[in-house]
Write a protein that holds these residues in place. Structure first.
Motif, PDB file in Angstrom:
ATOM      1  N   GLN A  52       0.815  -1.353   0.015  1.00 34.47           N
ATOM      2  CA  GLN A  52      -0.150  -0.063  -0.096  1.00 34.47           C
ATOM      3  C   GLN A  52       0.731   1.342  -0.063  1.00 34.47           C
ATOM      4  OE1 GLN A  52      -3.459  -0.202  -0.158  1.00 34.47           O
ATOM      5  NE2 GLN A  52      -2.773  -2.030  -0.689  1.00 34.47           N
ATOM      6  N   MET A  53       2.060   1.377   0.469  1.00 35.12           N
ATOM      7  CA  MET A  53       3.068   2.452   0.351  1.00 35.12           C
ATOM      8  C   MET A  53       3.718   2.465  -1.154  1.00 35.12           C
ATOM      9  SD  MET A  53       4.799   1.626   3.902  1.00 35.12           S
ATOM     10  CE  MET A  53       6.125   3.114   3.914  1.00 35.12           C
ATOM     11  N   GLY A  54       3.327   1.536  -1.955  1.00 30.07           N
ATOM     12  CA  GLY A  54       3.947   1.524  -3.218  1.00 30.07           C
ATOM     13  C   GLY A  54       5.270   1.127  -3.491  1.00 30.07           C
ATOM     14  N   LEU A  55       5.812   0.193  -2.470  1.00 30.61           N
ATOM     15  CA  LEU A  55       7.052  -0.473  -2.354  1.00 30.61           C
ATOM     16  C   LEU A  55       7.092  -1.557  -3.539  1.00 30.61           C
ATOM     17  CD1 LEU A  55       8.066  -0.101   1.300  1.00 30.61           C
ATOM     18  CD2 LEU A  55       8.515   1.527  -0.736  1.00 30.61           C
ATOM     19  N   LEU A  56       5.964  -2.044  -3.897  1.00 30.77           N
ATOM     20  CA  LEU A  56       5.992  -3.271  -4.886  1.00 30.77           C
ATOM     21  C   LEU A  56       5.626  -2.696  -6.305  1.00 30.77           C
ATOM     22  CD1 LEU A  56       4.594  -6.015  -2.548  1.00 30.77           C
ATOM     23  CD2 LEU A  56       6.990  -5.551  -2.974  1.00 30.77           C
ATOM     24  N   GLN A  57       4.928  -1.549  -6.303  1.00 31.75           N
ATOM     25  CA  GLN A  57       4.480  -1.239  -7.542  1.00 31.75           C
ATOM     26  C   GLN A  57       5.537  -1.256  -8.796  1.00 31.75           C
ATOM     27  OE1 GLN A  57       2.269   2.556  -7.868  1.00 31.75           O
ATOM     28  NE2 GLN A  57       3.674   3.163  -9.409  1.00 31.75           N
ATOM     29  N   GLY A  58       6.844  -1.001  -8.615  1.00 33.15           N
ATOM     30  CA  GLY A  58       7.874  -1.112  -9.621  1.00 33.15           C
ATOM     31  C   GLY A  58       7.940  -2.863 -10.003  1.00 33.15           C
ATOM     32  N   LEU A  59       7.891  -3.582  -9.174  1.00 30.94           N
ATOM     33  CA  LEU A  59       7.965  -4.890  -9.545  1.00 30.94           C
ATOM     34  C   LEU A  59       6.789  -5.515 -10.302  1.00 30.94           C
ATOM     35  CD1 LEU A  59       9.704  -6.389  -6.055  1.00 30.94           C
ATOM     36  CD2 LEU A  59      10.784  -5.761  -8.639  1.00 30.94           C
ATOM     37  N   GLU A  60       5.501  -4.773  -9.704  1.00 35.13           N
ATOM     38  CA  GLU A  60       4.421  -5.277 -10.262  1.00 35.13           C
ATOM     39  C   GLU A  60       4.314  -4.787 -11.695  1.00 35.13           C
ATOM     40  OE1 GLU A  60       2.221  -7.417  -9.447  1.00 35.13           O
ATOM     41  OE2 GLU A  60       2.072  -7.617  -7.185  1.00 35.13           O
ATOM     42  N   LEU A  61       4.645  -3.586 -12.108  1.00 32.14           N
ATOM     43  CA  LEU A  61       4.501  -3.046 -13.535  1.00 32.14           C
ATOM     44  C   LEU A  61       5.549  -3.945 -14.452  1.00 32.14           C
ATOM     45  CD1 LEU A  61       4.577   0.545 -12.922  1.00 32.14           C
ATOM     46  CD2 LEU A  61       2.667  -0.727 -13.183  1.00 32.14           C
ATOM     47  N   GLN A  62       6.745  -4.329 -13.566  1.00 31.42           N
ATOM     48  CA  GLN A  62       7.776  -5.117 -14.542  1.00 31.42           C
ATOM     49  C   GLN A  62       7.028  -6.452 -14.884  1.00 31.42           C
ATOM     50  OE1 GLN A  62      11.639  -5.468 -13.009  1.00 31.42           O
ATOM     51  NE2 GLN A  62      11.739  -3.489 -12.458  1.00 31.42           N
ATOM     52  N   ALA A  63       6.079  -7.224 -13.833  1.00 34.42           N
ATOM     53  CA  ALA A  63       5.422  -8.272 -14.246  1.00 34.42           C
ATOM     54  C   ALA A  63       4.250  -8.097 -15.166  1.00 34.42           C
ATOM     55  CB  ALA A  63       4.809  -8.918 -12.834  1.00 34.42           C
ATOM     56  N   PHE A  64       3.726  -6.800 -15.238  1.00 35.17           N
ATOM     57  CA  PHE A  64       2.894  -6.318 -16.396  1.00 35.17           C
ATOM     58  C   PHE A  64       3.331  -6.607 -17.497  1.00 35.17           C
ATOM     59  CE2 PHE A  64       0.905  -3.586 -19.253  1.00 35.17           C
ATOM     60  CZ  PHE A  64      -0.478  -3.861 -19.072  1.00 35.17           C
ATOM     61  N   ILE A 246     -16.719  -0.479 -20.667  1.00 28.67           N
ATOM     62  CA  ILE A 246     -15.469  -0.406 -20.105  1.00 28.67           C
ATOM     63  C   ILE A 246     -15.376   0.328 -18.768  1.00 28.67           C
ATOM     64  CG2 ILE A 246     -12.928   0.309 -20.677  1.00 28.67           C
ATOM     65  CD1 ILE A 246     -13.740  -0.199 -23.688  1.00 28.67           C
ATOM     66  N   LYS A 247     -15.135  -0.427 -17.782  1.00 28.29           N
ATOM     67  CA  LYS A 247     -15.014   0.498 -16.356  1.00 28.29           C
ATOM     68  C   LYS A 247     -13.309   0.993 -16.186  1.00 28.29           C
ATOM     69  CE  LYS A 247     -18.611  -2.148 -14.168  1.00 28.29           C
ATOM     70  NZ  LYS A 247     -19.122  -2.923 -13.116  1.00 28.29           N
ATOM     71  N   PRO A 248     -13.422   2.393 -15.564  1.00 29.92           N
ATOM     72  CA  PRO A 248     -11.842   2.808 -15.483  1.00 29.92           C
ATOM     73  C   PRO A 248     -11.375   2.151 -14.304  1.00 29.92           C
ATOM     74  CG  PRO A 248     -13.568   4.293 -14.477  1.00 29.92           C
ATOM     75  CD  PRO A 248     -14.522   3.026 -15.208  1.00 29.92           C
ATOM     76  N   ILE A 249     -10.136   2.145 -14.351  1.00 24.61           N
ATOM     77  CA  ILE A 249      -9.168   1.568 -13.156  1.00 24.61           C
ATOM     78  C   ILE A 249      -9.350   2.360 -11.902  1.00 24.61           C
ATOM     79  CG2 ILE A 249      -7.786   0.503 -14.971  1.00 24.61           C
ATOM     80  CD1 ILE A 249      -5.528   2.438 -14.125  1.00 24.61           C
ATOM     81  N   GLU A 250      -9.125   1.639 -10.827  1.00 25.47           N
ATOM     82  CA  GLU A 250      -9.092   2.254  -9.752  1.00 25.47           C
ATOM     83  C   GLU A 250      -7.686   2.715  -9.245  1.00 25.47           C
ATOM     84  OE1 GLU A 250     -11.181   0.242  -6.742  1.00 25.47           O
ATOM     85  OE2 GLU A 250     -12.961   0.033  -7.957  1.00 25.47           O
ATOM     86  N   PRO A 251      -7.433   3.852  -8.249  1.00 25.12           N
ATOM     87  CA  PRO A 251      -6.083   4.165  -7.855  1.00 25.12           C
ATOM     88  C   PRO A 251      -5.263   3.116  -7.395  1.00 25.12           C
ATOM     89  CG  PRO A 251      -7.622   6.018  -7.294  1.00 25.12           C
ATOM     90  CD  PRO A 251      -8.382   4.599  -7.681  1.00 25.12           C
ATOM     91  N   ASN A 252      -5.677   2.097  -6.685  1.00 21.76           N
ATOM     92  CA  ASN A 252      -4.901   1.001  -6.086  1.00 21.76           C
ATOM     93  C   ASN A 252      -5.208  -0.525  -6.463  1.00 21.76           C
ATOM     94  OD1 ASN A 252      -3.789   2.734  -3.634  1.00 21.76           O
ATOM     95  ND2 ASN A 252      -5.993   3.251  -3.568  1.00 21.76           N
ATOM     96  N   THR A 253      -5.306  -0.502  -7.779  1.00 15.29           N
ATOM     97  CA  THR A 253      -5.646  -1.909  -8.353  1.00 15.29           C
ATOM     98  C   THR A 253      -4.618  -2.169  -9.317  1.00 15.29           C
ATOM     99  OG1 THR A 253      -7.389  -1.310  -9.538  1.00 15.29           O
ATOM    100  CG2 THR A 253      -8.042  -1.992  -7.545  1.00 15.29           C
ATOM    101  N   GLY A 254      -4.414  -3.593  -9.815  1.00 15.99           N
ATOM    102  CA  GLY A 254      -3.600  -3.756 -10.864  1.00 15.99           C
ATOM    103  C   GLY A 254      -2.199  -3.672 -10.584  1.00 15.99           C
ATOM    104  N   GLY A 255      -1.666  -3.496  -9.399  1.00 16.68           N
ATOM    105  CA  GLY A 255      -0.502  -3.173  -9.174  1.00 16.68           C
ATOM    106  C   GLY A 255      -0.048  -1.721  -8.824  1.00 16.68           C
ATOM    107  N   TYR A 256      -1.010  -0.913  -9.253  1.00 11.05           N
ATOM    108  CA  TYR A 256      -0.680   0.301  -8.980  1.00 11.05           C
ATOM    109  C   TYR A 256      -1.020   0.819  -7.569  1.00 11.05           C
ATOM    110  CZ  TYR A 256      -0.216   1.117 -14.074  1.00 11.05           C
ATOM    111  OH  TYR A 256       0.035   1.289 -15.346  1.00 11.05           O
ATOM    112  N   GLN A 257      -0.346   1.805  -7.095  1.00  8.59           N
ATOM    113  CA  GLN A 257      -0.647   2.596  -5.756  1.00  8.59           C
ATOM    114  C   GLN A 257      -0.834   3.893  -6.024  1.00  8.59           C
ATOM    115  OE1 GLN A 257      -1.280   0.608  -3.499  1.00  8.59           O
ATOM    116  NE2 GLN A 257      -1.033  -1.392  -4.466  1.00  8.59           N
ATOM    117  N   ASN A 258      -1.996   4.293  -5.487  1.00  8.29           N
ATOM    118  CA  ASN A 258      -2.138   5.736  -5.380  1.00  8.29           C
ATOM    119  C   ASN A 258      -1.660   6.816  -6.628  1.00  8.29           C
ATOM    120  OD1 ASN A 258      -3.060   5.230  -2.602  1.00  8.29           O
ATOM    121  ND2 ASN A 258      -0.957   5.152  -2.121  1.00  8.29           N
ATOM    122  N   ILE A 259      -2.198   6.112  -7.781  1.00  8.25           N
ATOM    123  CA  ILE A 259      -1.928   6.699  -9.198  1.00  8.25           C
ATOM    124  C   ILE A 259      -2.995   7.829  -9.129  1.00  8.25           C
ATOM    125  CG2 ILE A 259      -0.440   4.913 -10.105  1.00  8.25           C
ATOM    126  CD1 ILE A 259      -3.050   4.291 -11.329  1.00  8.25           C
TER     127      ILE A 259
END
Length: 903
Positions: A52-64, A246-259
């Motif tokens: 939730q602090m976004g520390l894993l976001q970069g790794l999740e985007l690389q997984a994407f 087509i529903k919009p994405i939320e700020p804290n789903t799909g590997g994103y945090q607080n975008i």
């Protein structure tokens, strides 16, 4: 879930209490099922908080990016020409998009940039002749580029032409579309570039008051779908493409945090370019070098692919070519438009993600699974197999779902899985190091650390109570180790229930528990805390002695306790009565006055106290005092010096005469061992025989005694052939249990050539009654050697008269305690009479020991006791004195000699 919410859950008092309960619960494993779930939950909660602090976001985007690369082939084609074009596009009839790319070659052919409006007007005229459904001009034309501006304006007014603009904040950075294009056919540039410079999101729609803004790709799809009767519009929570939402994405789903997700943003589902668009160059279209059917009814997007124009972006594919495979903007627009059309017309759902709660639940399940693996298995290779299977399964599941339009987190569940396994493995190692695996209590290592911390506070004396289960080894042998573990767990539970709240306790050995007590508030001196500890020990002894049901059988355990106090005044310990006037050997220094013990010292003192308690019987309690340590250290020094004495032959045999009471003549000797210590002088058997028995040194000592006694007896029989004396030798319990005892004695008699009937072996009642059947068998083997057998100290043990007649015994020896009390009022005269009569009735002769008075000898003579020994006749004598006694032919009927013999 916001980080602060997770923090509140983790830090709540309820969670802390539950965790403490789980960690301290009794179990026969390293930790139990509930503990595994609790620790897994806590670890997963921490990992979710980090995410939730976004520390894993970069790794999740690389997984994407990786999933995109796996499920998509980024085969951006080169420009086919002539006959090659027809074959190249033959299998692409289902494509709805054609890209007209302005390449470096096209720019060089036109010899200018920006290209003139005439070029674009000619391009649009050529394309319109082939009846395209929609033409998208992905080129900024906010200012005219003569010549041909008027011709271009006329073409831009065509109803199927869509232009692009660039939105700006309050006009800053804004690039307008050509004025000839109405607002309904203008779309804004719709790429969203992530922090790492990669395009993964599609910005489709935004509203500002009554104004609505459509993205370039959404405008293209809207114009195309309107021709097929599908309405495209923005709804409060989705973009409607006909019946598709087509529903919009939320700020804290799909590997994103607080975008920033203002407006309508969607994830880009990249498709292989072979499915997305055909590609023609500017020169191909202007020269008519293409199949017109490629254009008819299609969406044509015009844009630059020339690297010099810098209209290129990093996409998930860029990493596959070390950053060289970057994507032109026109190609990305083709991807976005194809995504919208595929959703509306083909039912291929756009890329979507789970809700945040679904993602967190999935990660929690993975974390729980990892925890259960560590709880259930201990072998490393099994854990590795399950871990690799979990990692592979997560990737496979993510890949399959991604191929069907669903992006689920990859790094978060794997972090939960591996993190939970790692935390539980560390916890298991921690418990192995500091906790007992059977009871769940702290072990000696952890207790010692706690005790050492307490001892650093001199003003706060403490007491420890060491508890040992009486007969625990016998219990294990009777009921099995599992039942023994059950009893240990029961004792641990009772300790928890009956100790003060501030007491610390642990299991430090097989059947031993230890309790740490602080000084109560009312205590002022050491005696108070000692009294408090004794009261607690007595209460525990009473409570822990209650019946326990083990396998439906009621057992009655008891505990012995030893108490040690951390501070006390050192008493001056003087050596007790000693066999010589020399001081005992140096012992380890006792604690000086008021000096604090360290933890190991205090545990050692408690162990000394409980050993004293157990030596006095079951359920006893002893408090340590310095005299115990001196006695124990003396015992240690005795053992060490006794081993040296055996090697250096410092042991001696003394011989006490055995007198025939009928003739008052010397009949034989009893061999008695003595120890000539080099510094302490002569040491009596009472000081070292018990140590020899406990340590097993009695075995080599007993063998030496037999050899020396038989050798001496044979020498005397040869020296005094007219006086065939016999020799009595005592056998200890350990000697009697030797497997080769009979062979050993037979060898000694053969080597010394002593007449076998001249040797009498004496055993105590307790030795022969320990295992009656085995004793009878050994005694019969010894009897077969034709030597004599006797029972020593008869009447003090627990002989059963029903077995006595079965033993091949020649002699009963009446214990000295009975002989010495014969003349006292209410004494043992009748008992001695009964023993003598019993022996005679069984065909045995009688020896009375401890005769010190003439009256005792006379009474024994009257009772027809055959032999006597004691100070009335002589003390134990060295070999030379015994030899002189035989040479003088002493007649003990002359009692006047007794005084000289006793000196």
């Amino acid at each position: 879930m916001p980080l602060k919410t997770i923090g509140k859950l983790v830090a709540s008092p309820l969670a802390q209490q539950a965790t403490d309960l789980f960690i301290r619960i009794n179990t026969n494993r390293d930790f139990n099922f509930v503990s595994a779930i609790a620790l897994s939950s806590l670890t997963t909660a921490c990992i979710l908080g980090l995410s939730q602090m976004g520390l894993l976001q970069g790794l999740e985007l690389q997984a994407f990016d990786l999933l995109t690369q796996i499920t998509t082939t980024p085969n951006y084609p080169s420009n086919p020409t002539g006959a090659n074009a027809e074959s190249a596009w033959a299998d692409r009839k289902n494509q709805r998009i054609v890209i007209v790319s302005i390449t470096e070659k096209d720019i060089q052919a036109q010899k200018q940039w920006p290209l003139s409006d005439r070029v674009f007007a000619s391009l649009l005229i050529q394309l319109q002749e082939d009846s395209p459904a929609v033409i998208g001009l992905d080129i900024y034309r906010d200012i005219p580029h003569e010549p041909g501006s008027q011709a271009l304006a006329q073409q831009l007014q065509q109803d199927n032409v869509v232009a692009v603009n660039k939105l700006g904040f309050e006009g800053e950075g804004e690039v307008l579309a050509p004025s000839a294009v109405p607002e309904a056919r203008i779309g804004f540039t719709d790429f969203v570039v992530d922090a790492d410079g990669t395009v993964r999101r599609h910005f489709m729609f935004a509203a500002l008051g009554d104004s609505e803004f459509y993205s370039f790709s959404l405008r293209l799809a809207q114009r195309f779908l309107s021709q097929k009767g599908r309405v495209t519009q923005a709804e409060p929570n989705a973009i409607a493409l006909g019946a598709t939402r087509i529903k919009p994405i939320e700020p804290n789903t799909g590997g994103y945090q607080n975008i920033d997700t203002k407006g309508y943003q969607a994830l880009i589902r990249y498709f292989p370019m072979s499915e997305v668009a055909q590609q023609l160059s500017l020169m191909q279209v202007l020269s008519g070098d293409y199949d017109p059917t490629m254009i008819a009814g299609k969406i044509v997007i015009i844009g630059t692919t020339a690297a010099s124009q810098q209209d290129i972006f990093q996409t998930p594919f860029s990493a596959t070519a070390n950053g060289d495979l970057r994507t032109p903007g026109v190609v990305i627009h083709a991807q976005l438009t194809n995504q919208l059309l595929s959703a509306a017309l083909d039912g291929r759902s756009p890329l979507r993600s789970w809700s945040q709660w679904a993602e967190l639940s999935y990660a929690a399940l993975c974390g729980l699974g990892g925890g259960l693996v560590i709880w259930r298995f201990s072998r490393p290779h099994i854990i590795v197999i399950f871990t690799l299977a979990g990692i592979a399964g997560s990737f496979i599941a993510a890949g399959l779902l991604f191929a069907h339009g669903v992006w689920i987190p990859v790094v978060l569940p794997l972090a939960a899985l591996v993190g939970t396994e790692a935390s539980l493995m560390v916890y298991k190692e921690f418990r192995k190091t500091f906790y007992d695996s059977i009871t769940g209590l702290p072990n000696r290592a952890l207790f010692t650390q706690e005790l050492q911390q307490r001892l650093k506070q001199p003003q706060q004396p403490v007491a420890i109570i060491l508890l040992g289960i009486d007969g625990f080894k016998l219990f294990n042998e009777s009921f099995g180790l599992c039942s023994g573990d059950r009893l240990l767990q029961t004792i641990a539970y009772q300790l928890k229930q009956n100790l003060p709240a501030n007491a610390k306790f642990a299991r430090i050995a097989g059947d031993e528990f230890v309790v740490l007590l602080a000084k109560p508030a009312h205590c002022e001196v050491n005696e108070d805390i000692e009294t408090h500890a004794i009261a607690i020990a007595q209460r525990l002894s009473q409570r822990l002695s209650t019946p326990v049901n083990i396998h439906r059988q009621k057992v009655f355990p008891s505990v012995s306790t030893g108490i040690a106090i951390s501070s006390y005044l050192e008493e001056q310990i003087q050596p007790s009565t000693n066999s010589t006037n020399l001081p005992p050997p140096a012992a380890p220094a006792a604690h000086p006055s008021h000096q604090r013990l360290n933890a190991e010292d205090l545990l050692r003192d408690a162990q000394t106290a409980i050993s004293r308690a157990k030596s006095k019987g079951r359920g006893r309690c002893e408090t340590f005092n310095p005299a115990m340590r001196v006695k124990l250290s003396n015992r240690i020094w005795i053992e060490a010096d006794l081993r040296d004495a055996i090697k250096q032959q410092n042991l001696l045999l003394y011989y006490q005469p055995l007198v025939c009471l009928k003739t008052m003549q010397l009949a034989g000797f009893e061999a008695l061992i003595r120890w000539q210590h080099p510094t302490r002088g002569m040491i009596s058997p009472g000081e070292f025989i018990a140590v020899a028995e406990d340590t097993g040194l009695i075995i080599p000592i007993g063998q030496w005694v037999l050899e020396a006694a038989c050798t001496q007896a044979q020498k005397w029989r040869q020296q005094f052939p007219d006086r065939p004396l016999f020799i009595s030798v005592n056998l200890s319990g350990r000697q009697f249990s030797q497997q080769d005892l009979v062979q050993q004695i037979d060898r000694i008699l053969t080597e010394t050539q002593l007449e076998r009937s001249a040797l009498k072996l004496e055993l105590t009642e307790s030795v022969v009654m320990d295992d009656v059947d085995a004793s009878i068998d050994i005694l019969l083997q010894l009897k077969a050697l034709k030597l004599k057998l006797g029972i020593d100290d008869f009447g003090t043990g627990y002989s059963s008269l029903s077995y006595l007649h079965k033993f091949p015994i020649d002699t009963l020896k009446v214990d000295r305690s009975f002989v010495m009390e014969m003349d006292s009022p209410g004494g043992t005269a009748e008992l001695v009479k009964t023993i003598i009569a019993l022996g005679h009735n069984l065909g045995m002769n009688i020896v009375a020991e401890g005769i010190e008075e003439e009256g005792q000898a006379q009474k024994l003579q009257a009772l027809q006791c055959e032999y006597g020994q004691g100070y009335l006749f002589a003390k134990p004598l060295p070999a030379q004195a015994a030899e002189d006694l035989m040479a003088n032919s002493v007649d003990w009927r002359q009692y006047g000699l007794k005084s000289s013999l006793k000196e």
